[in-house]
Design an enzyme around this catalytic site. Structure first.
Site, PDB file in Angstrom:
ATOM      1  N   ASN A  13      -6.347  10.009  -5.993  1.00 35.96           N
ATOM      2  CA  ASN A  13      -6.466   8.552  -5.988  1.00 35.96           C
ATOM      3  C   ASN A  13      -7.584   8.180  -5.021  1.00 35.96           C
ATOM      4  O   ASN A  13      -7.404   8.240  -3.805  1.00 35.96           O
ATOM      5  CB  ASN A  13      -5.129   7.934  -5.553  1.00 35.96           C
ATOM      6  CG  ASN A  13      -5.215   6.427  -5.375  1.00 35.96           C
ATOM      7  OD1 ASN A  13      -6.182   5.794  -5.798  1.00 35.96           O
ATOM      8  ND2 ASN A  13      -4.196   5.861  -4.737  1.00 35.96           N
ATOM      9  N   HIS A 100       1.125   1.145  -7.187  1.00 33.41           N
ATOM     10  CA  HIS A 100       0.834   1.787  -5.907  1.00 33.41           C
ATOM     11  C   HIS A 100       1.255   0.863  -4.767  1.00 33.41           C
ATOM     12  O   HIS A 100       1.147  -0.360  -4.878  1.00 33.41           O
ATOM     13  CB  HIS A 100      -0.662   2.112  -5.813  1.00 33.41           C
ATOM     14  CG  HIS A 100      -0.980   2.977  -4.635  1.00 33.41           C
ATOM     15  ND1 HIS A 100      -1.132   2.461  -3.371  1.00 33.41           N
ATOM     16  CD2 HIS A 100      -1.127   4.314  -4.530  1.00 33.41           C
ATOM     17  CE1 HIS A 100      -1.375   3.465  -2.531  1.00 33.41           C
ATOM     18  NE2 HIS A 100      -1.376   4.589  -3.202  1.00 33.41           N
ATOM     19  N   GLU A 172       5.894   8.065  -3.100  1.00 38.19           N
ATOM     20  CA  GLU A 172       4.964   7.955  -1.981  1.00 38.19           C
ATOM     21  C   GLU A 172       5.583   7.115  -0.874  1.00 38.19           C
ATOM     22  O   GLU A 172       5.526   5.877  -0.928  1.00 38.19           O
ATOM     23  CB  GLU A 172       3.667   7.287  -2.445  1.00 38.19           C
ATOM     24  CG  GLU A 172       2.933   8.057  -3.520  1.00 38.19           C
ATOM     25  CD  GLU A 172       1.462   7.667  -3.560  1.00 38.19           C
ATOM     26  OE1 GLU A 172       0.627   8.563  -3.373  1.00 38.19           O
ATOM     27  OE2 GLU A 172       1.158   6.481  -3.736  1.00 38.19           O
ATOM     28  N   GLY A 178      -1.935   7.691   4.176  1.00 39.43           N
ATOM     29  CA  GLY A 178      -3.113   7.492   5.001  1.00 39.43           C
ATOM     30  C   GLY A 178      -2.843   7.571   6.495  1.00 39.43           C
ATOM     31  O   GLY A 178      -3.679   7.182   7.303  1.00 39.43           O
ATOM     32  N   SER A 218      -0.431  11.628   2.599  1.00 40.36           N
ATOM     33  CA  SER A 218      -1.026  12.608   3.505  1.00 40.36           C
ATOM     34  C   SER A 218      -0.874  14.059   3.037  1.00 40.36           C
ATOM     35  O   SER A 218      -0.669  14.967   3.843  1.00 40.36           O
ATOM     36  CB  SER A 218      -0.479  12.433   4.926  1.00 40.36           C
ATOM     37  OG  SER A 218      -0.831  11.147   5.436  1.00 40.36           O
TER      38      SER A 218
HETATM   39  P1  PGA Z   1      -3.172   9.638   1.282  1.00 42.86           P
HETATM   40  O1  PGA Z   1      -2.928   8.576   0.060  1.00 42.86           O
HETATM   41  O2  PGA Z   1      -3.169  11.007   0.648  1.00 42.86           O
HETATM   42  O3  PGA Z   1      -4.507   9.261   1.831  1.00 42.86           O
HETATM   43  O4  PGA Z   1      -2.054   9.460   2.225  1.00 42.86           O
HETATM   44  C1  PGA Z   1      -2.013   8.849  -0.976  1.00 42.86           C
HETATM   45  C2  PGA Z   1      -1.951   7.684  -1.928  1.00 42.86           C
HETATM   46  O5  PGA Z   1      -1.976   6.537  -1.478  1.00 42.86           O
HETATM   47  O6  PGA Z   1      -1.882   7.871  -3.160  1.00 42.86           O
END
Ligand code: PGA
Length: 256
Positions: A13, A100, A172, A178, A218
């Site tokens: 993504n 999302h 998620e 993030g 993450s």
């Molecule tokens: P991240 O994002 O891997 O940067 O934590 C995952 C996502 O939001 O799909």
């Protein structure tokens, strides 16, 4: 393959990152790296809307599919700033991410709007990746399974077993997106198993056993194998680490 025969599915993504030029350069690099991985693992990237078509063209003939990051429920109309499912399909998408947490948090997405977008995605032959997940406050209040169940029930309301069987779910946890703070493999497995049990209630055991449930939040090369080793974790939705070809390729290798 997981024990139930589900083919692992890793999707990148990209969020609001990469110009057209940067996007095409990234997938060219990626295509070279993943040629050996593709057979056993399903792979997709979700560029921003502007880069979808050039990325799809650059990936033609490869095993890497393209995903939209959202789609509207109508095919066309006066909806400034939105993109429709048939538009994504024509631009070269096979998948679309829906619901999302950033859409829910910053753009007012609800279970009801996710449900409407999901209908349009399926009607247009796109494979939806439906995102669910709790906030930190919800987890700390012990409400994780309640929140995730409500999101799955609301998002998937009114779909029959065949339709549910054509979906991908992404769990998620919002606090892990993030932040560099990933769910432990046990925390992920607990929620994935609960989602699968709920899918069995909604669409029957055979369908639930077929649906891939990705983990997102993450995911990095150094934690991917542990997370993907869980029985109900069938892949990953990768944000930050999907923006670097070598990291994304390492996650694909971990899924193999
Ligand atoms: P991240 O994002 O891997 O940067 O934590 C995952 C996502 O939001 O799909």
């Amino acid at each position: 393959m997981s024990s139930a025969g589900r083919r692992p599915f890793i999707a990148g993504n990209w969020k609001m990152h990469k110009t057209v030029g940067e996007a095409v350069a990234l997938v060219r690099e990626l295509a070279g790296m993943v040629s050996g991985v593709g057979e056993t693992v399903e792979v997709a990237v979700a560029p921003p809307f502007t880069a979808i078509q050039p990325v799809a063209q650059a990936l033609a003939g490869t095993r890497i599919g393209v995903a939209g990051q959202n789609c509207h429920w109508e095919a066309s109309g006066a909806f400034t700033g939105e993109v429709s499912a048939p538009m994504l399909k024509e631009a070269g998408c096979r998948y679309v991410i829906l619901g999302h947490s950033e859409r829910r948090q910053f753009f007012g997405e609800t279970d009801e709007s996710v449900n409407r977008r999901l209908k349009a995605a399926l009607a247009n032959g796109l494979v939806p990746i439906v995102c669910v997940g709790e906030t930190l406050a919800e987890r700390e209040a012990g409400r994780t399974l309640e929140v995730v169940s409500r999101q799955v029930r609301g998002g998937l309301a009114g779909f029959d077993a065949a339709q549910v069987g054509g979906m991908v779910i992404a769990y998620e946890p919002v606090w892990a997106i993030g932040t560099g703070r990933t769910a432990t493999s046990a925390q992920a497995q607990e929620v994935h198993a609960a989602v699968r049990a709920l899918l069995a209630e909604l669409a029957g055991g055979d369908t639930a056993a077929r649906v891939r449930i990705q983990y997102g939040g993450s995911v990095k090369p150094d934690n991917a194998a542990e997370l993907l080793g869980q029985p109900d974790v069938d892949g990953a939705l990768v944000g930050g680490a999907s923006l670097k070809a070598s990291d994304f390729a390492a996650i694909l290798r971990a899924a193999r």
